[in-house]
Scaffold this active site. Structure first.
Site, short mmCIF file in Angstrom:
data_model
loop_
_atom_site.label_atom_id
_atom_site.label_comp_id
_atom_site.label_asym_id
_atom_site.label_seq_id
_atom_site.Cartn_x
_atom_site.Cartn_y
_atom_site.Cartn_z
N GLU A 56 0.83 -1.20 0.00
CA GLU A 56 0.00 0.00 0.00
C GLU A 56 0.86 1.26 0.00
O GLU A 56 1.95 1.28 0.58
CB GLU A 56 -0.91 0.01 1.23
CG GLU A 56 -1.89 -1.14 1.26
CD GLU A 56 -2.60 -1.27 2.59
OE1 GLU A 56 -3.79 -1.64 2.58
OE2 GLU A 56 -1.97 -1.03 3.63
N ASP A 228 -7.31 -4.60 8.70
CA ASP A 228 -6.79 -3.42 8.01
C ASP A 228 -6.67 -3.55 6.51
O ASP A 228 -5.92 -2.82 5.87
CB ASP A 228 -5.43 -3.03 8.60
CG ASP A 228 -4.42 -4.17 8.51
OD1 ASP A 228 -4.72 -5.20 7.90
OD2 ASP A 228 -3.32 -4.01 9.07
#
Length: 348
Positions: A56, A228
């Site tokens: 990410e 998450d």
């Protein structure tokens, strides 16, 4: 020249300042930045998924500074001797785009996640909270335990992990911390029974239901750290339905948090509204609260600012040439020519 901060620099910073003081100072940076929520250009993080994990990019900026973090999440990395989470990031000037800091963010992510957990729990947990269950005793668990002990006054932590070696590791690290009682447990249910705060920080990329409705008790605060990314949860949807749920940045949490399993109109509150006084946090001693934490770029913005400031104070880090310093800003090609070749050209 940019400042390069390695893992050794951040470890040295933590030792020299002391972990409690560093965490306390970081909470201050976090609160200051969350109170400026409207000043930031925000976006959900940009993710590239694979069968084994995710990579990410987490950018954010205000009118003065731009930061980003590169971070991965690969739960099976332990098989290769690698961390589940590895990260680095940068801080740059908005006015010129000049990079100021390039830093490790693996240790720092654990620090900022723990500090964020405490910042939120100060407003959502009961003021008399003394006992915490810590479900998942891996890489980030000690940071969570010490942050809650030193900054929130937690005296007893009840531990459970499906890997007994992880619990043994945590107890080995923290067994000599004054005023902290560690209680190993045989199940999640045993650990959470009677706990004022429940912190879940597990790694598996799966829709898990680690905390279920029958485990809830009046007044409990749940600090959900491990859910998450898409397809990864820790809380049964019934837990969310019975709780007041708080998030960091709602557009990102809808995709990655435990609330990904809820309908789009399921009510949540962004935490900055609590901090700014727009809405209340905990309303009474019986309310069950959930912080559906996924990690947000603003927290890394705070972390990078703190790293920059502390490194300057302590004389840590080294300079690195990330961009060329040219006598003529238009002569980039000239950077490829050696001084010797340039002298020969001039002499010819």
């Amino acid at each position: 020249m940019a400042l390069l901060l390695s893992t050794h620099d951040v470890a040295a910073m933590t030792r020299r300042m002391g972990l409690p003081e560093l965490l306390k100072r970081l909470v201050g940076y976090l609160e200051a930045d969350y109170l400026r929520w409207q000043d930031f250009d925000k976006t959900p993080r940009i993710a590239a998924h694979s069968a084994d994990g995710v990579i990410e990019l987490m950018p954010i900026a205000d009118h003065e500074l731009y930061t980003f973090k590169y971070v991965n999440g690969h739960p099976t990395n332990y098989r290769f001797g690698l961390s589940t989470v590895m990260a680095f990031g940068a801080l740059a000037e908005m006015a010129t785009g000049t990079p100021q800091v390039l830093s490790e963010l693996t240790i720092s992510t654990a620090l900022r996640t723990a500090a964020t957990s405490v910042m939120v729990a100060k407003r959502l947990a009961r003021p008399d909270a003394k006992t915490m269950a810590l479900i998942g005793n891996g890489a980030q668990s000690e940071f969570q335990a010490l942050a809650f002990h030193h900054l929130l006054g937690i005296e007893e932590i009840r531990l459970f992990d499906i890997d007994p070696a992880a619990t043994a590791k945590l107890m080995r690290h923290l067994q000599s911390v004054p005023g902290l009682r560690l209680v190993p447990c045989q199940s999640t249910a045993e650990a959470v029974k009677g706990a004022d705060i429940v912190t879940t920080v597990t790694a598996d990329k799966t829709n898990a239901t680690i905390i279920t409705p029958e485990m809830l008790e009046p007044g409990m605060h749940i600090n959900g750290v491990g859910g998450d990314c898409p397809g990864k949860t820790e809380l049964h949807r019934g837990v969310l339905e019975q709780s007041s749920v708080f998030v960091e940045f709602e557009p990102q949490s809808r995709i990655e948090g435990d609330i990904q399993q809820m309908p789009a109109d399921f009510a949540v509150t962004e935490f900055w509204r609590v901090l700014s006084g727009q809405v209340p946090g905990r309303r009474d001693a019986q309310e069950i609260t959930v912080f559906d934490s996924v990690g947000f770029a603003l927290e890394d913005f705070s972390m990078l600012r703190l790293l920059r400031d502390c490194a300057r104070e302590l004389g840590l880090g080294s300079e690195i040439s990330l961009v060329p310093r040219m006598a003529d800003p238009k002569d980039l090609f000239g950077e490829l020519i050696t001084p010797e070749a340039e002298s020969q050209r001039r002499a010819a």
